[in-house]
Scaffold this motif. Structure first.
Motif, PDB file in Angstrom:
ATOM      1  N   SER A 187       1.414 -14.671  -0.914  1.00  0.00           N
ATOM      2  CA  SER A 187       1.293 -14.209   0.156  1.00  0.00           C
ATOM      3  C   SER A 187       1.033 -12.944   0.699  1.00  0.00           C
ATOM      4  CB  SER A 187       2.479 -15.163   1.396  1.00  0.00           C
ATOM      5  OG  SER A 187       3.851 -14.261   0.731  1.00  0.00           O
ATOM      6  N   PRO A 188       1.156 -12.176   2.056  1.00  0.00           N
ATOM      7  CA  PRO A 188       1.815 -10.333   1.861  1.00  0.00           C
ATOM      8  C   PRO A 188       2.353 -10.380   1.246  1.00  0.00           C
ATOM      9  CG  PRO A 188       0.674 -11.357   3.782  1.00  0.00           C
ATOM     10  CD  PRO A 188       0.893 -12.390   2.866  1.00  0.00           C
ATOM     11  N   ASP A 189       3.795 -10.870   1.083  1.00  0.00           N
ATOM     12  CA  ASP A 189       4.998 -10.788   1.051  1.00  0.00           C
ATOM     13  C   ASP A 189       5.147 -10.835   0.122  1.00  0.00           C
ATOM     14  OD1 ASP A 189       6.612  -9.528   3.085  1.00  0.00           O
ATOM     15  OD2 ASP A 189       7.675 -11.935   3.287  1.00  0.00           O
ATOM     16  N   PHE A 223       2.956  -7.876  -1.843  1.00  0.00           N
ATOM     17  CA  PHE A 223       3.578  -6.824  -1.336  1.00  0.00           C
ATOM     18  C   PHE A 223       4.822  -6.000  -2.873  1.00  0.00           C
ATOM     19  CE2 PHE A 223       7.740  -4.222  -0.653  1.00  0.00           C
ATOM     20  CZ  PHE A 223       7.076  -2.990   0.123  1.00  0.00           C
ATOM     21  N   ARG A 271       4.561  -3.230  -6.274  1.00  0.00           N
ATOM     22  CA  ARG A 271       5.516  -2.737  -6.455  1.00  0.00           C
ATOM     23  C   ARG A 271       5.898  -2.651  -8.294  1.00  0.00           C
ATOM     24  NH1 ARG A 271       9.454  -0.670  -3.691  1.00  0.00           N
ATOM     25  NH2 ARG A 271      11.128  -2.157  -4.505  1.00  0.00           N
ATOM     26  N   ALA A 325      -5.760  -5.998   2.674  1.00  0.00           N
ATOM     27  CA  ALA A 325      -5.980  -5.584   3.816  1.00  0.00           C
ATOM     28  C   ALA A 325      -5.143  -5.233   4.844  1.00  0.00           C
ATOM     29  CB  ALA A 325      -7.199  -7.113   5.116  1.00  0.00           C
ATOM     30  N   ASP A 326      -4.151  -6.280   4.258  1.00  0.00           N
ATOM     31  CA  ASP A 326      -2.950  -5.622   4.731  1.00  0.00           C
ATOM     32  C   ASP A 326      -2.044  -4.193   4.681  1.00  0.00           C
ATOM     33  OD1 ASP A 326       0.434  -5.680   5.242  1.00  0.00           O
ATOM     34  OD2 ASP A 326       0.326  -8.101   5.530  1.00  0.00           O
ATOM     35  N   PRO A 327      -1.336  -3.341   5.787  1.00  0.00           N
ATOM     36  CA  PRO A 327      -1.561  -1.801   5.601  1.00  0.00           C
ATOM     37  C   PRO A 327      -0.015  -2.274   5.040  1.00  0.00           C
ATOM     38  CG  PRO A 327      -1.262  -2.562   7.798  1.00  0.00           C
ATOM     39  CD  PRO A 327      -2.200  -3.308   6.971  1.00  0.00           C
ATOM     40  N   ARG A 328       0.625  -3.038   4.484  1.00  0.00           N
ATOM     41  CA  ARG A 328       2.378  -2.785   4.263  1.00  0.00           C
ATOM     42  C   ARG A 328       2.220  -3.307   2.820  1.00  0.00           C
ATOM     43  NH1 ARG A 328       4.922  -6.874   7.664  1.00  0.00           N
ATOM     44  NH2 ARG A 328       2.917  -6.737   9.233  1.00  0.00           N
ATOM     45  N   GLU A 351      -0.003   0.210   1.041  1.00  0.00           N
ATOM     46  CA  GLU A 351       0.695   1.380   0.889  1.00  0.00           C
ATOM     47  C   GLU A 351       1.909   0.985  -0.032  1.00  0.00           C
ATOM     48  OE1 GLU A 351       1.997   3.928   2.869  1.00  0.00           O
ATOM     49  OE2 GLU A 351       3.869   4.232   2.457  1.00  0.00           O
ATOM     50  N   ALA A 352       2.272   0.118  -0.469  1.00  0.00           N
ATOM     51  CA  ALA A 352       3.204  -0.354  -1.445  1.00  0.00           C
ATOM     52  C   ALA A 352       2.289  -0.092  -2.981  1.00  0.00           C
ATOM     53  CB  ALA A 352       3.719  -2.080  -2.329  1.00  0.00           C
ATOM     54  N   LEU A 394      -0.508   2.197  -3.120  1.00  0.00           N
ATOM     55  CA  LEU A 394      -1.306   2.822  -3.352  1.00  0.00           C
ATOM     56  C   LEU A 394       0.443   3.980  -3.723  1.00  0.00           C
ATOM     57  CD1 LEU A 394      -2.250   4.700   0.122  1.00  0.00           C
ATOM     58  CD2 LEU A 394      -3.438   4.710  -2.054  1.00  0.00           C
ATOM     59  N   THR A 395       1.319   3.625  -4.074  1.00  0.00           N
ATOM     60  CA  THR A 395       2.766   4.748  -4.439  1.00  0.00           C
ATOM     61  C   THR A 395       2.752   4.122  -5.370  1.00  0.00           C
ATOM     62  OG1 THR A 395       4.353   4.036  -1.924  1.00  0.00           O
ATOM     63  CG2 THR A 395       5.906   3.770  -4.165  1.00  0.00           C
ATOM     64  N   GLY A 410      -3.088   7.336   4.385  1.00  0.00           N
ATOM     65  CA  GLY A 410      -2.440   6.932   3.409  1.00  0.00           C
ATOM     66  C   GLY A 410      -2.585   7.399   1.278  1.00  0.00           C
ATOM     67  N   ALA A 436      -0.467   9.613  -0.520  1.00  0.00           N
ATOM     68  CA  ALA A 436      -0.356   9.019  -1.867  1.00  0.00           C
ATOM     69  C   ALA A 436      -1.064   9.892  -2.938  1.00  0.00           C
ATOM     70  CB  ALA A 436      -1.115   7.849  -2.737  1.00  0.00           C
TER      71      ALA A 436
END
Lengths: 283, 207
Positions: B28-30, B33, B37, B57-60, B63-64, B66-67, B95, B99
């Motif tokens: 899932s997205p969570d 994410f 990480r 596709a999910d920007p959040r 972001e993770a 890329l970090t 983004g 990064a």
């Protein structure tokens, strides 16, 4: 300390642009006196007699000068009910919303990080007892965390001086504190025992992750000290430390929108706060 | 007192239970994410993150990813980030550059390539990335942009950074740049402002 010459208009602008990009704090010619005083202090402390040399030191962050300058521009002392508009927002808007999302018996978790010597987490506890009518209906767990273990020891001791209590009414001081020597007061044991203190490193995912997830995080006036990489990582760690729909409150000079796209901005009557969107939401 | 001190037994765990590399593919997205990480520190994590960045596709979650890639900071990780500076999605493009800005050890080795990129949007954003370098290095990279870049907007981005960090040595290049775009009213204006700012301050010692 020899007096540094006044900043030229260009030097002032150069410094203000740097500060804005680095921290989000906005100053301009109208705040010249305020800026000049702090720069003069830092130039004296670093032994730099001319602004160009001082600015070069600042850009290179030699000797941690960025942190030193930010310290000079921010109010470092902490006290009870500091930025109490966010506490009003907590009791009026955030907690009623979070409480509706809770299963019966599920605790509402609030994290104060960094908590320094305890004024903030104790303020949250005190504020809720005084201002949130639903406080008896829910279990509320308040955790205060900091990287500085000496600060945590002081927080656990619960002893405070007059300045820390300056925003509390005499009635509140009388009801929640006992005198503990000249100009010293100890917070009541019941209140002291209502806050759990832990150590944490905000840029270490395992350290923040070990605390579980919270409904509300107070993380005020610390991210401005981080460099871009640490700030980005801390923002992700804080996002991960929130339940979906949970809130984060930053200091009044800080903006999460400048740091990370992960959070949604929420404007309430008393404060602007940031929210972890719920799963599947495009908030 | 209704405030409780003991950790709540219901306190949910923030750590994913699934294998991160598997969750990165189909969680899932969570979950993705959390997996993003965790993956950076795992064997095979960087290639898995590189693949995930291309399809996520999910920007959040992006972001993770890329970090994690920027924290890894290896040549392989940077190579996984770089192609996305050309993404159609402006958020991903921005983004990606954010990064790159925080890659440990700095962007120095990659910046000349970004400043020479065929895409003017990439060159423009790369000018801003140069701001993070020591002043001497940044000036050395940006002055040639003034001399040669075909896009007035890219030159204007270089002018903006130079206005902040350059010394009087850069003034001839700035003035020549303004002359290269006689039909552009903004660039001569920006150069005039920059020249005024540079002239108004004492040169800084070498950083």
């Amino acid at each position: 300390m020899s007096e540094a010459p006044p900043l030229t208009g260009e030097e002032l602008r150069q410094l203000c642009e740097f500060l804005y990009r680095r921290t989000g704090m906005a100053f301009d010619e109208a705040k010249r006196y305020y800026v000049q005083r702090r720069v003069t202090e830092r130039m004296g402390a670093t032994g730099e007699g001319a602004f160009p040399a001082y600015f070069a030191r600042l850009r290179a962050d030699a000797g941690g000068e960025v942190e030193q300058l930010i310290n000079a521009f921010t109010v470092n002392e902490t006290y009870f009910y500091r930025e109490d508009h966010q506490l009003r927002c907590l009791s009026r808007d955030i907690l009623p919303e979070r409480a509706r999302a809770k299963a019966p018996g599920e605790a509402i978790r609030i994290w104060s990080v960094p908590c320094a010597t305890g004024e903030e987490p104790y303020s949250i506890a005190l504020w809720l007892l005084e201002n949130w009518p639903e406080v008896d209906a829910y279990d509320v767990e308040i955790v205060g965390s900091d990287i500085d273990t000496r600060a945590l020891e002081a927080a656990q001791a619960g002893l405070f001086g007059r300045r820390a209590l300056m925003r509390l009414s005499p009635d509140l001081v009388e009801r929640y504190f006992t005198p503990a020597g000249p100009e010293r007061w100890r917070i009541l044991d019941d209140l002291r025992e209502s806050v759990r203190f832990t150590s944490v490193n905000l840029v270490e995912p395992a350290s923040t992750g070990a605390h579980g997830r919270f409904d509300v995080v107070f993380c005020r006036n610390v991210l401005i000290y981080f460099d871009d990489a640490s700030r980005r990582l801390a923002a992700e760690n804080l996002y991960d430390a929130l339940v979906p729909g949970g809130y984060i409150c930053l200091g009044h000079t800080e903006s999460m929108s400048r740091i990370s796209p992960l959070f949604a901005v929420r404007r309430h009557a008393d404060a602007i706060v940031y929210q972890r969107p719920r799963e599947g939401s495009r908030d | 007192m209704p405030l409780i001190r003991k950790p709540s037994p219901a306190a949910p765990d923030a750590v994913p239970a699934r294998d991160p590399l598997a969750a990165l593919r189909d969680g899932s997205p969570d979950e993705r994410f959390a997996a993003a990480r965790a993956a950076g520190g795992l064997p095979g994590g960087v290639p898995a993150l590189a693949g995930a960045l291309s399809r996520e596709a999910d920007p959040r979650v992006r972001e993770a990813i890329l970090t994690s890639l920027s924290r890894a900071g290896t040549p392989e990780a940077v190579a996984a980030i770089l192609p996305h500076v050309h993404a159609d999605d402006a958020n991903l493009r921005a983004g990606t550059l954010d990064a790159l800005r925080v890659v440990p050890g700095g962007l120095g080795p990659h910046l000349p390539g970004l400043l020479a990129d065929p895409d003017p949007d990439v060159r423009l954003l790369a000018c801003d990335l140069a701001r993070g370098l020591p002043a001497g290095e940044a000036v050395a990279l940006l002055v040639p942009i003034l001399d040669a870049d075909a896009e007035a907007n890219v030159c204007a981005a270089a002018v903006e950074v130079l206005a902040e960090i350059a010394g009087p040595d850069a003034l001839p290049a700035l003035e020549a740049c303004a002359r290269r775009f006689p039909g552009d009213p903004f660039l001569p204006f920006a150069v005039r402002i920059a020249a005024g700012r540079i002239g108004a301050r004492t040169p800084a010692p070498d950083e």
